[in-house]
Design a protein around this motif. Sequence first.
Motif, PDB file in Angstrom:
ATOM      1  N   ALA A 102       0.825  -1.218   0.000  1.00  0.00           N
ATOM      2  CA  ALA A 102       0.000   0.000   0.000  1.00  0.00           C
ATOM      3  C   ALA A 102       0.855   1.261   0.000  1.00  0.00           C
ATOM      4  CB  ALA A 102      -0.920   0.003   1.211  1.00  0.00           C
ATOM      5  N   GLU A 103       2.151   1.063   0.213  1.00  0.00           N
ATOM      6  CA  GLU A 103       3.007   2.244   0.320  1.00  0.00           C
ATOM      7  C   GLU A 103       3.081   2.986  -1.022  1.00  0.00           C
ATOM      8  OE1 GLU A 103       6.945   2.564   2.976  1.00  0.00           O
ATOM      9  OE2 GLU A 103       5.866   0.665   2.860  1.00  0.00           O
ATOM     10  N   GLY A 104       2.955   4.274  -0.926  1.00  0.00           N
ATOM     11  CA  GLY A 104       3.059   5.081  -2.142  1.00  0.00           C
ATOM     12  C   GLY A 104       1.752   5.188  -2.904  1.00  0.00           C
ATOM     13  N   VAL A 105       0.739   4.394  -2.536  1.00  0.00           N
ATOM     14  CA  VAL A 105      -0.563   4.504  -3.219  1.00  0.00           C
ATOM     15  C   VAL A 105      -1.247   5.784  -2.722  1.00  0.00           C
ATOM     16  CG1 VAL A 105      -2.823   3.428  -3.585  1.00  0.00           C
ATOM     17  CG2 VAL A 105      -0.774   1.984  -3.356  1.00  0.00           C
ATOM     18  N   PRO A 106      -1.699   6.645  -3.635  1.00  0.00           N
ATOM     19  CA  PRO A 106      -2.317   7.898  -3.184  1.00  0.00           C
ATOM     20  C   PRO A 106      -3.541   7.624  -2.303  1.00  0.00           C
ATOM     21  CG  PRO A 106      -2.098   7.844  -5.591  1.00  0.00           C
ATOM     22  CD  PRO A 106      -1.659   6.509  -5.096  1.00  0.00           C
ATOM     23  N   GLY A 107      -3.692   8.416  -1.255  1.00  0.00           N
ATOM     24  CA  GLY A 107      -4.866   8.288  -0.383  1.00  0.00           C
ATOM     25  C   GLY A 107      -4.687   7.295   0.756  1.00  0.00           C
ATOM     26  N   VAL A 108      -3.500   6.699   0.901  1.00  0.00           N
ATOM     27  CA  VAL A 108      -3.270   5.764   2.008  1.00  0.00           C
ATOM     28  C   VAL A 108      -2.589   6.511   3.153  1.00  0.00           C
ATOM     29  CG1 VAL A 108      -2.101   3.653   2.753  1.00  0.00           C
ATOM     30  CG2 VAL A 108      -3.134   3.774   0.475  1.00  0.00           C
ATOM     31  N   HIS A 109      -3.145   6.378   4.362  1.00  0.00           N
ATOM     32  CA  HIS A 109      -2.648   7.139   5.512  1.00  0.00           C
ATOM     33  C   HIS A 109      -2.306   6.233   6.693  1.00  0.00           C
ATOM     34  CE1 HIS A 109      -4.133  11.103   4.018  1.00  0.00           C
ATOM     35  NE2 HIS A 109      -4.941  10.320   3.358  1.00  0.00           N
ATOM     36  N   LEU A 110      -1.397   6.723   7.525  1.00  0.00           N
ATOM     37  CA  LEU A 110      -1.142   6.143   8.844  1.00  0.00           C
ATOM     38  C   LEU A 110      -1.579   7.186   9.865  1.00  0.00           C
ATOM     39  CD1 LEU A 110       2.474   4.913   8.055  1.00  0.00           C
ATOM     40  CD2 LEU A 110       0.473   3.426   8.356  1.00  0.00           C
ATOM     41  N   LEU A 111      -1.638   6.795  11.146  1.00  0.00           N
ATOM     42  CA  LEU A 111      -1.979   7.792  12.164  1.00  0.00           C
ATOM     43  C   LEU A 111      -1.086   7.592  13.384  1.00  0.00           C
ATOM     44  CD1 LEU A 111      -3.582  10.073  13.338  1.00  0.00           C
ATOM     45  CD2 LEU A 111      -5.482   8.523  13.790  1.00  0.00           C
ATOM     46  N   ARG A 112       0.042   8.294  13.368  1.00  0.00           N
ATOM     47  CA  ARG A 112       0.963   8.242  14.509  1.00  0.00           C
ATOM     48  C   ARG A 112       1.406   9.639  14.916  1.00  0.00           C
ATOM     49  NH1 ARG A 112       2.741   4.779  18.636  1.00  0.00           N
ATOM     50  NH2 ARG A 112       4.344   5.982  19.635  1.00  0.00           N
ATOM     51  N   THR A 113       1.594  10.490  13.904  1.00  0.00           N
ATOM     52  CA  THR A 113       2.224  11.785  14.176  1.00  0.00           C
ATOM     53  C   THR A 113       1.242  12.939  13.942  1.00  0.00           C
ATOM     54  OG1 THR A 113       2.939  12.048  11.903  1.00  0.00           O
ATOM     55  CG2 THR A 113       4.448  10.872  13.375  1.00  0.00           C
ATOM     56  N   LEU A 114       1.657  14.109  14.401  1.00  0.00           N
ATOM     57  CA  LEU A 114       0.868  15.318  14.169  1.00  0.00           C
ATOM     58  C   LEU A 114       0.717  15.558  12.667  1.00  0.00           C
ATOM     59  CD1 LEU A 114      -0.487  17.838  15.348  1.00  0.00           C
ATOM     60  CD2 LEU A 114       1.755  18.909  15.477  1.00  0.00           C
ATOM     61  N   ASP A 115       1.782  15.313  11.910  1.00  0.00           N
ATOM     62  CA  ASP A 115       1.689  15.483  10.449  1.00  0.00           C
ATOM     63  C   ASP A 115       0.632  14.548   9.869  1.00  0.00           C
ATOM     64  OD1 ASP A 115       3.596  17.434  10.492  1.00  0.00           O
ATOM     65  OD2 ASP A 115       5.258  16.111   9.935  1.00  0.00           O
ATOM     66  N   ASP A 116       0.600  13.291  10.357  1.00  0.00           N
ATOM     67  CA  ASP A 116      -0.427  12.341   9.879  1.00  0.00           C
ATOM     68  C   ASP A 116      -1.818  12.898  10.161  1.00  0.00           C
ATOM     69  OD1 ASP A 116       1.517  10.440   9.190  1.00  0.00           O
ATOM     70  OD2 ASP A 116       1.378   9.383  11.113  1.00  0.00           O
ATOM     71  N   ALA A 117      -2.031  13.386  11.397  1.00  0.00           N
ATOM     72  CA  ALA A 117      -3.365  13.872  11.788  1.00  0.00           C
ATOM     73  C   ALA A 117      -3.740  15.089  10.953  1.00  0.00           C
ATOM     74  CB  ALA A 117      -3.391  14.207  13.276  1.00  0.00           C
ATOM     75  N   GLU A 118      -2.754  15.942  10.689  1.00  0.00           N
ATOM     76  CA  GLU A 118      -3.069  17.145   9.899  1.00  0.00           C
ATOM     77  C   GLU A 118      -3.390  16.799   8.454  1.00  0.00           C
ATOM     78  OE1 GLU A 118      -0.034  19.974  10.911  1.00  0.00           O
ATOM     79  OE2 GLU A 118      -1.233  20.617  12.652  1.00  0.00           O
ATOM     80  N   ARG A 119      -2.766  15.734   7.946  1.00  0.00           N
ATOM     81  CA  ARG A 119      -3.105  15.289   6.583  1.00  0.00           C
ATOM     82  C   ARG A 119      -4.513  14.688   6.545  1.00  0.00           C
ATOM     83  NH1 ARG A 119       2.588  14.110   5.851  1.00  0.00           N
ATOM     84  NH2 ARG A 119       2.356  12.289   7.166  1.00  0.00           N
ATOM     85  N   LEU A 120      -4.919  14.074   7.661  1.00  0.00           N
ATOM     86  CA  LEU A 120      -6.217  13.399   7.682  1.00  0.00           C
ATOM     87  C   LEU A 120      -7.390  14.349   7.945  1.00  0.00           C
ATOM     88  CD1 LEU A 120      -5.241  10.068   9.416  1.00  0.00           C
ATOM     89  CD2 LEU A 120      -6.531  10.265   7.291  1.00  0.00           C
ATOM     90  N   ARG A 121      -7.099  15.460   8.576  1.00  0.00           N
ATOM     91  CA  ARG A 121      -8.182  16.378   8.944  1.00  0.00           C
ATOM     92  C   ARG A 121      -9.012  16.815   7.726  1.00  0.00           C
ATOM     93  NH1 ARG A 121      -6.894  20.700  13.507  1.00  0.00           N
ATOM     94  NH2 ARG A 121      -5.053  20.882  12.247  1.00  0.00           N
TER      95      ARG A 121
END
Length: 391
Positions: A102-121
Amino acid sequence: MAGVQTAVALREQGFTGSVTLIGAEPHQPYDRPPLSKAVLLGTAEGSAFDVDFEALGIELRLGREVLGVHPAEHELDTAEGPVPYDVLVLATGAEPIRLPGAEGVPGVHLLRTLDDAERLRPVLARQHDIVVVGAGWIGAEFATAAREAGCAVTVVEAADRPLAGALPAEVAAPMAAWYADAGATLRTHARVRSVEPGAVLLDDGSRLPADAVVVGIGARPATAWLAGSGIELGSHGEVVADDRLRTSAPDVYAVGDCASFPSGRYGERLLVHHWDNALQGPRTVAANILGGATGEPPAVYDPVPYFWSEQFGRFVQYAGHHASADTTLWRGDPTGPSWTVCWLREGRLVALLAVGRPRDLAQGRRLIEAGTPMDPTLLADPARPLKAAMA
Ligand SMILES: Cc1cc2nc3c(=O)[nH]c(=O)nc-3n(C[C@H](O)[C@H](O)[C@H](O)COP(=O)(O)OP(=O)(O)OC[C@H]3O[C@@H](n4cnc5c(N)ncnc54)[C@H](O)[C@@H]3O)c2cc1C
């Protein structure tokens, strides 16, 4: 968390030497639990720790990754050059396990860091179709926030139930219904075959539309950088600490999500990936660093582990540590809004999970700590305070 808490505990306990906190992330140190809750929903901007590092004389070196350690030389490697130390505390936490393919596929997210959360918001704000891979703690909390934001949510889980790695089937079973109650679809026995832009394909041939995919399939200790250092790592890749949280290298301690420790209380080695462990462990580390200099008796780390989760409108709390051989005992109806399950070993409480019953949790935690013998008949009565069920 554990790094900040260690630095703060050192000052609180009277350490006067220099303290340097090195971290790979560029942000002011922050707390992670709000990332899957208020930060994700935009009701909190961030979750920076309310610590005045300057006033405490703690030097922050942010945006700096440590690349290696040479225990014999008491020296760290960084891109900016070597950093010497007298005492080193490893608090590098954990990193999320990635979904193969799944790595590199557009629209795939993880949730560990502030950057991850800001991308998901903004993803949540668009109210799209979201597929969550993994019905663990993070998956459940993310699904909760995504439903709250009005997204269509499908959670796919390879096991037969949510939280399969953490809880036995009879305890996790009532939790499966929480997904449907919140309007999320939970698909168990569902293995991801592949992820492509806009869809998740399962082993059974089904194709789930997915404007975004959030992967929550667990985390492993962030210790790759210790390879070749000689510092002992355990079977989960974690730093093996002793009961004072010392590692196999002199003057090197390890604490938080990156380290396991031998639990005298439970008679086995524990690797805890929860917030309270990153709060309590640092106090032991600081005491032992200071005690080493003053000759104080060693501080032994033997906590009753504790964590909480906020999911589908419920406050879930767990204290202790259970094994499959322990006896389970219910307080209350697991299909109702609040209930507790207790684990007993030789008549004593060793763990409990409380859903919407914080008083049970608080009292149970103290009873576990004290090893008090309990009366199972009294304990099973949810109308009776837990502390009134002592044998
Ligand atoms: C989204 C989310 C929600 C959570 N919610 C809850 C909850 O509700 N309840 C609960 O009990 N627990 C919760 N947790 C778990 C809790 O946040 C962690 O247990 C805690 O943060 C662990 O602290 P730590 O310091 O060990 O690791 P971390 O907080 O991960 O900190 C480690 C830091 O080390 C840095 N680092 C790693 N390697 C290097 C290197 N080589 N060089 C320099 N820096 C490095 C990392 O960038 C990171 O900033 C949650 C975790 C997440 C991700």
